[in-house]
Design an enzyme around this catalytic site. Sequence first.
Site, PDB file in Angstrom:
ATOM      1  N   ASN A  55     -11.996  -1.501  -6.045  1.00 62.55           N
ATOM      2  CA  ASN A  55     -11.767  -1.825  -7.410  1.00 62.55           C
ATOM      3  C   ASN A  55     -12.751  -2.697  -7.832  1.00 62.55           C
ATOM      4  OD1 ASN A  55     -10.492  -2.833  -9.914  1.00 62.55           O
ATOM      5  ND2 ASN A  55      -9.446  -4.335  -8.886  1.00 62.55           N
ATOM      6  N   TYR A  65       0.742  -1.024  -0.019  1.00 63.22           N
ATOM      7  CA  TYR A  65      -0.071   0.026  -0.103  1.00 63.22           C
ATOM      8  C   TYR A  65       0.899   1.303  -0.067  1.00 63.22           C
ATOM      9  CZ  TYR A  65      -3.699  -3.469   1.204  1.00 63.22           C
ATOM     10  OH  TYR A  65      -4.802  -4.521   1.272  1.00 63.22           O
ATOM     11  N   GLU A  96      -0.300 -17.643  -9.329  1.00 62.54           N
ATOM     12  CA  GLU A  96       0.498 -16.824 -10.213  1.00 62.54           C
ATOM     13  C   GLU A  96       1.927 -17.129  -9.903  1.00 62.54           C
ATOM     14  OE1 GLU A  96      -2.092 -13.163 -11.093  1.00 62.54           O
ATOM     15  OE2 GLU A  96      -0.292 -12.846  -9.511  1.00 62.54           O
ATOM     16  N   CYS A  98      -5.548  -6.013  -7.980  1.00 61.59           N
ATOM     17  CA  CYS A  98      -5.287  -5.520  -6.511  1.00 61.59           C
ATOM     18  C   CYS A  98      -5.004  -6.669  -5.624  1.00 61.59           C
ATOM     19  CB  CYS A  98      -7.001  -5.113  -6.045  1.00 61.59           C
ATOM     20  SG  CYS A  98      -8.415  -5.896  -6.333  1.00 61.59           S
ATOM     21  N   HIS A  99      -5.150  -7.735  -6.116  1.00 65.37           N
ATOM     22  CA  HIS A  99      -4.931  -9.142  -5.182  1.00 65.37           C
ATOM     23  C   HIS A  99      -3.367  -9.096  -4.952  1.00 65.37           C
ATOM     24  CE1 HIS A  99      -4.652 -10.596  -9.352  1.00 65.37           C
ATOM     25  NE2 HIS A  99      -3.453 -11.560  -8.850  1.00 65.37           N
TER      26      HIS A  99
END
Length: 295
Positions: free
Chosen positions: A249, A226, A284, A257-258
């Site tokens: 979002n 952040y 990912e 945003c994850h």
Amino acid sequence: MDKVVESTVSQEQTTDYQRVARAIAYIQQHRFEQPNLDQLAAHVGLSPYHFQRLFVRWAGVTPKRFISFLTVEHAKSLLRQGDSLMNASLTVGLSGTSRLHDQFITLEGMTPGEYKRLGADLTIRYGFHACQFGEVLILKTQRGICGVRFVEPGLAAKEQALMMVRAEWPLSEFEYDPEATQEVMTQLFPGAEAHAPLQLLLRGTQFQIKVWQALLSIPEGSVSSYQAIARSIGQEKASRPVGSAIGANPVALLIPCHRVLRGTGELGGYRWGVARKMALLGWEASRGARMQDVS
């Protein structure tokens, strides 16, 4: 009355995800104990053999390796790399680090006048689709994609999701058109090949739009904090408002945003559930590991 139907595409993937999500939620609750294969399998009601096969089919790696991607130390390492990339790109005058999204996603914010008109003169086509992270509701206008939202299983959850969307776009016309939204699916998920540029049409404040644009600079397999996002938009002391904007979002995955964590390496919250955030990050990371193994 909006049309709500059960998805038929990739239902096997959705069923796999529901079981995997239960295991991931268990991992989150017992992360300091490092649960083993037998414990995870028992939690989802499968034998260790069948659970391992299920997990590898879904994630491409074993549960043990997947858990290693979700440790705080791993997250801290990624944060250091991501912060360095962001700082380097800003030093040379770029808006963010180079990534595939920069090349095929453009983001358009509504003008103040359009914002006040609450979606008047817009037709929103929508469809529900099953995927490896559950079901998603995709919303598309003639000017671009205006929403990608995870939806829990069942007709009641879908009806509730549509009610919320209609409340946000009260003057828009809604049309059930899964064929139109299916086109988005081929480019939606991490690692998908870009076939054509995607246009996003977002309804948000100027501050929110700036934050969402900054999120597009986070590469797949990387994370940011952040604080780093706040610095990147020139609002170094605005970590809390940045967090609120990230939480608002409306376009999951395409605006990643994850990939934003607390500066300590902890996950933080996620609009669509912490277990799903863990699933996305671990998936990912495991995809990146598989690509490295191949190369």
